[in-house]
Design a protein around this motif. Structure first.
Motif, PDB file in Angstrom:
ATOM      1  N   ALA A   8       0.865  -1.190   0.000  1.00 16.72           N
ATOM      2  CA  ALA A   8       0.000   0.000   0.000  1.00 16.72           C
ATOM      3  C   ALA A   8       0.898   1.235   0.000  1.00 16.72           C
ATOM      4  CB  ALA A   8      -0.898  -0.014   1.232  1.00 16.72           C
ATOM      5  N   ARG A   9       0.674   2.113  -0.956  1.00 20.78           N
ATOM      6  CA  ARG A   9       1.512   3.310  -1.077  1.00 20.78           C
ATOM      7  C   ARG A   9       0.696   4.535  -0.763  1.00 20.78           C
ATOM      8  NH1 ARG A   9       6.178   1.908  -3.733  1.00 20.78           N
ATOM      9  NH2 ARG A   9       6.119  -0.167  -4.639  1.00 20.78           N
ATOM     10  N   THR A  10       1.241   5.373   0.139  1.00 17.35           N
ATOM     11  CA  THR A  10       0.553   6.640   0.422  1.00 17.35           C
ATOM     12  C   THR A  10       1.536   7.794   0.248  1.00 17.35           C
ATOM     13  OG1 THR A  10       0.891   6.041   2.746  1.00 17.35           O
ATOM     14  CG2 THR A  10      -1.364   6.055   1.973  1.00 17.35           C
ATOM     15  N   GLN A  11       1.000   8.873  -0.284  1.00 14.89           N
ATOM     16  CA  GLN A  11       1.833  10.047  -0.551  1.00 14.89           C
ATOM     17  C   GLN A  11       1.515  11.102   0.502  1.00 14.89           C
ATOM     18  OE1 GLN A  11       3.628   9.255  -3.112  1.00 14.89           O
ATOM     19  NE2 GLN A  11       2.316   7.528  -3.695  1.00 14.89           N
ATOM     20  N   ARG A  12       2.571  11.801   0.958  1.00 16.77           N
ATOM     21  CA  ARG A  12       2.314  12.932   1.834  1.00 16.77           C
ATOM     22  C   ARG A  12       3.402  13.987   1.651  1.00 16.77           C
ATOM     23  NH1 ARG A  12       4.051  11.362   7.649  1.00 16.77           N
ATOM     24  NH2 ARG A  12       5.680   9.869   7.204  1.00 16.77           N
ATOM     25  N   CYS A  13       3.065  15.185   2.087  1.00 16.82           N
ATOM     26  CA  CYS A  13       4.024  16.287   1.972  1.00 16.82           C
ATOM     27  C   CYS A  13       4.529  16.642   3.365  1.00 16.82           C
ATOM     28  CB  CYS A  13       3.340  17.496   1.323  1.00 16.82           C
ATOM     29  SG  CYS A  13       4.451  18.920   1.260  1.00 16.82           S
ATOM     30  N   LEU A  14       5.836  16.708   3.519  1.00 11.38           N
ATOM     31  CA  LEU A  14       6.420  17.057   4.808  1.00 11.38           C
ATOM     32  C   LEU A  14       7.132  18.404   4.697  1.00 11.38           C
ATOM     33  CD1 LEU A  14       7.919  13.574   5.705  1.00 11.38           C
ATOM     34  CD2 LEU A  14       5.830  14.599   6.606  1.00 11.38           C
ATOM     35  N   ALA A  15       6.891  19.235   5.677  1.00  6.33           N
ATOM     36  CA  ALA A  15       7.609  20.506   5.765  1.00  6.33           C
ATOM     37  C   ALA A  15       8.855  20.258   6.607  1.00  6.33           C
ATOM     38  CB  ALA A  15       6.721  21.562   6.417  1.00  6.33           C
ATOM     39  N   LEU A  16      10.020  20.548   6.025  1.00 11.84           N
ATOM     40  CA  LEU A  16      11.289  20.355   6.734  1.00 11.84           C
ATOM     41  C   LEU A  16      11.839  21.730   7.112  1.00 11.84           C
ATOM     42  CD1 LEU A  16      12.929  17.738   4.322  1.00 11.84           C
ATOM     43  CD2 LEU A  16      11.645  17.270   6.407  1.00 11.84           C
ATOM     44  N   ALA A  17      11.778  22.012   8.386  1.00 11.59           N
ATOM     45  CA  ALA A  17      12.289  23.291   8.886  1.00 11.59           C
ATOM     46  C   ALA A  17      13.313  22.961   9.981  1.00 11.59           C
ATOM     47  CB  ALA A  17      11.150  24.132   9.452  1.00 11.59           C
ATOM     48  N   PRO A  18      14.568  23.351   9.792  1.00 11.38           N
ATOM     49  CA  PRO A  18      15.618  22.853  10.686  1.00 11.38           C
ATOM     50  C   PRO A  18      15.545  23.337  12.133  1.00 11.38           C
ATOM     51  CG  PRO A  18      16.509  24.419   9.086  1.00 11.38           C
ATOM     52  CD  PRO A  18      15.097  24.143   8.686  1.00 11.38           C
ATOM     53  N   HIS A  19      14.675  24.299  12.427  1.00  5.39           N
ATOM     54  CA  HIS A  19      14.559  24.706  13.837  1.00  5.39           C
ATOM     55  C   HIS A  19      13.622  23.769  14.589  1.00  5.39           C
ATOM     56  CE1 HIS A  19      11.072  26.587  11.972  1.00  5.39           C
ATOM     57  NE2 HIS A  19      10.520  26.689  13.156  1.00  5.39           N
ATOM     58  N   LEU A  20      12.921  22.901  13.868  1.00  8.70           N
ATOM     59  CA  LEU A  20      11.987  21.964  14.510  1.00  8.70           C
ATOM     60  C   LEU A  20      12.645  20.605  14.689  1.00  8.70           C
ATOM     61  CD1 LEU A  20       8.740  22.866  12.550  1.00  8.70           C
ATOM     62  CD2 LEU A  20       9.514  23.735  14.769  1.00  8.70           C
ATOM     63  N   GLU A  21      12.192  19.872  15.683  1.00  6.53           N
ATOM     64  CA  GLU A  21      12.787  18.566  15.957  1.00  6.53           C
ATOM     65  C   GLU A  21      12.356  17.501  14.952  1.00  6.53           C
ATOM     66  OE1 GLU A  21      15.151  17.612  18.189  1.00  6.53           O
ATOM     67  OE2 GLU A  21      15.352  19.764  18.464  1.00  6.53           O
ATOM     68  N   GLN A  22      11.153  17.678  14.371  1.00  5.54           N
ATOM     69  CA  GLN A  22      10.608  16.661  13.473  1.00  5.54           C
ATOM     70  C   GLN A  22      10.056  17.325  12.215  1.00  5.54           C
ATOM     71  OE1 GLN A  22      10.825  13.499  14.095  1.00  5.54           O
ATOM     72  NE2 GLN A  22      11.508  13.687  16.225  1.00  5.54           N
ATOM     73  N   PRO A  23      10.002  16.581  11.083  1.00  8.72           N
ATOM     74  CA  PRO A  23       9.273  17.080   9.920  1.00  8.72           C
ATOM     75  C   PRO A  23       7.792  17.216  10.280  1.00  8.72           C
ATOM     76  CG  PRO A  23      10.594  15.147   9.346  1.00  8.72           C
ATOM     77  CD  PRO A  23      10.614  15.260  10.839  1.00  8.72           C
ATOM     78  N   VAL A  24       7.104  18.160   9.641  1.00  8.02           N
ATOM     79  CA  VAL A  24       5.677  18.381   9.918  1.00  8.02           C
ATOM     80  C   VAL A  24       4.875  18.031   8.673  1.00  8.02           C
ATOM     81  CG1 VAL A  24       3.938  20.103  10.529  1.00  8.02           C
ATOM     82  CG2 VAL A  24       6.244  20.267  11.499  1.00  8.02           C
ATOM     83  N   GLU A  25       3.909  17.141   8.832  1.00  9.98           N
ATOM     84  CA  GLU A  25       3.070  16.773   7.682  1.00  9.98           C
ATOM     85  C   GLU A  25       2.070  17.895   7.411  1.00  9.98           C
ATOM     86  OE1 GLU A  25       1.417  12.876   7.847  1.00  9.98           O
ATOM     87  OE2 GLU A  25       0.296  13.152   5.973  1.00  9.98           O
ATOM     88  N   ILE A  26       1.971  18.326   6.163  1.00 16.31           N
ATOM     89  CA  ILE A  26       1.018  19.386   5.812  1.00 16.31           C
ATOM     90  C   ILE A  26       0.247  18.967   4.568  1.00 16.31           C
ATOM     91  CG2 ILE A  26       2.281  21.330   6.822  1.00 16.31           C
ATOM     92  CD1 ILE A  26       3.430  21.892   4.057  1.00 16.31           C
ATOM     93  N   ASP A  27      -0.921  19.608   4.352  1.00 18.06           N
ATOM     94  CA  ASP A  27      -1.670  19.273   3.136  1.00 18.06           C
ATOM     95  C   ASP A  27      -1.285  20.241   2.020  1.00 18.06           C
ATOM     96  OD1 ASP A  27      -3.057  21.611   3.570  1.00 18.06           O
ATOM     97  OD2 ASP A  27      -4.783  20.615   4.502  1.00 18.06           O
TER      98      ASP A  27
END
Ligand SMILES: Cc1cc2nc3c(=O)[nH]c(=O)nc-3n(C[C@H](O)[C@H](O)[C@H](O)COP(=O)(O)O)c2cc1C
Length: 391
Positions: free
Chosen positions: A32-51
């Motif tokens: 099963a394949r799912t696509q998502r967009c992650l915002a990578l901002a280096p001041h944050l500890e984790q990538p953030v999933e956004i629509d």
């Protein structure tokens, strides 16, 4: 309200693949394949999933100019989760830890791609040994089985019309180089004498001279090369077994050849050492562990937002490691380097902010054990006679 987005931001299109029995039973691949967009901002500890809507909106928001957004509007509603995540900031908001880190990156001279790379390659609580076991890549035989054939051990691309070169006569330097074998078996039963500890640090990290330019610009000379001659990499020590020294955390000052204890939240114990080493127990008995932590701000002072500056700093860590290996080997000790480390635990212990002080690797040195319990690569038997091998 007035808002702007964080200064450094990349979007990653990520595909997650999961096994789904129902899909297999239905005659498909079972994946099963799912696509998502992650915002990578280096001041944050984790990538953030956004629509996709948030992505498009963030992309047109200025990181510099403040944009007016009417309270209660649709735009304000859209902004709310992104404010919460720390991807955008309000002009009038209280200062949060996200805002502090973002401001510090904004003022720094990091190349944004390098900042993202560094931020998201740091580990927390990773068990590298278990990962190797689970991925079936622990032994050479397993690697071959799991990964298939590797690219050749040497490039054969130009293997024609060449000539063999004469082999150099062995001298003491060749002997030293050949004795450099990554040590994974330390003898915890005897301490390293203070003199050998000091000599190893001096040769690897110590300054051999200084060139002063005016009031506040000093170039140190060391036994390793350094991009721009800036020598940004510091040695933070975990002293475990050195004669005359209390076990604990120290900083080595290369310009003065001295060590200073580091006061921090960590009590030195086996669990913490294992965690910093990603559970690589074969390094945990090393008499001295050396955290290579580079002061990015020093190199980036010259190479501002430069595409090569992060690479230059990481390359320097390699030079330090090799010099440490050879310095330890020269006095009969063993040494190692590992990048499979939990940087975040190390940062906390030594109070290192990854924006300015980057943990790049952990080296170590000490007396070799008499028997080999964990495999070392010594096919010529320079360190180990075959009958010594335990496994
Ligand atoms: C950047 C770097 C990272 C390494 N990381 C690890 C590691 O995580 N664990 C480990 O056991 N050895 C590590 N090593 C050691 C290598 O496995 C070792 O150099 C290699 O097997 C060749 O053996 P030799 O150093 O004895 O010639 C690392 C070496 C380098 C240069």
């Amino acid at each position: 309200m007035l808002i702007r987005r964080c200064a450094m931001l990349y979007f990653e299109a990520r595909e997650d693949v999961e096994f789904d029995l129902a899909l297999l039973v239905a005659g498909g691949t079972g994946l099963a394949r799912t696509q998502r967009c992650l915002a990578l901002a280096p001041h944050l500890e984790q990538p953030v999933e956004i629509d996709a809507t948030a992505q498009a909106w963030l992309a047109q928001l200025s990181p510099v100019e403040w944009t007016e957004v009417e309270d209660g509007s649709d735009t304000a509603a859209q902004a709310a989760p992104l404010l919460q995540e720390g991807l955008i900031f309000r002009h009038d908001a209280p200062v949060t830890s996200h805002a502090v880190r973002e401001a510090s990156l904004r003022e720094s001279y990091w190349h944004p791609l390098a900042a993202v790379m560094h931020a998201f390659s740091r580990w927390e609580g990773v068990d590298a040994v278990r990962n190797m076991q689970e991925s079936q890549t622990e032994t050479a035989a397993q690697m071959r089985q799991t990964l298939g054939p590797p690219p050749a051990e040497a490039s054969t691309r130009w293997a024609q019309d060449g000539r063999e070169l004469p082999l150099v006569q062995d001298d003491g330097f060749d002997e030293l180089l050949a004795s450099r074998v990554t040590c994974r078996n330390f003898d915890g039963s005897r301490a390293v004498p203070l003199e050998l500890f000091a000599k190893t640090l001096q040769r690897t990290f110590g300054a051999t001279g200084a060139y002063r330019v005016g009031e506040d610009l000093v170039f140190l000379k060391k036994n390793v090369p350094s991009g721009g001659g800036l020598h940004p990499t510091e040695a933070y020590l975990v002293v475990q077994n050195v004669e005359g020294l209390d076990p604990g955390l120290y900083h080595y000052r290369g310009d003065q050849h001295r060590i200073d204890p580091v006061a921090g939240p960590v009590t030195l114990n086996r669990d913490w050492v294992m965690d910093m080493l990603g559970q690589q127990h074969w390094f945990a008995d090393a008499h001295v562990l050396v955290v290579l932590a580079s002061r990015f701000d020093r190199t980036f002072w010259k190479y501002r937002r430069h595409a090569k500056s992060y690479r230059v700093v990481t390359l320097e860590a390699g030079h330090l490691s090799q010099t440490l290996y050879l310095s330890a080997t020269k006095v009969g000790m063993g040494a190692f380097i590992t990048a499979a480390i939990n940087e975040k635990a190390i940062e906390r212990a030594f109070s290192l902010d990854p924006v300015t002080d980057g943990v790049l690797a952990v080296c170590g040195f000490g007396w070799r054990a008499a028997t080999m319990t964990t495999t070392e690569l010594d096919p010529a038997g320079v360190i180990w006679n075959l009958e010594d091998r335990a496994g």
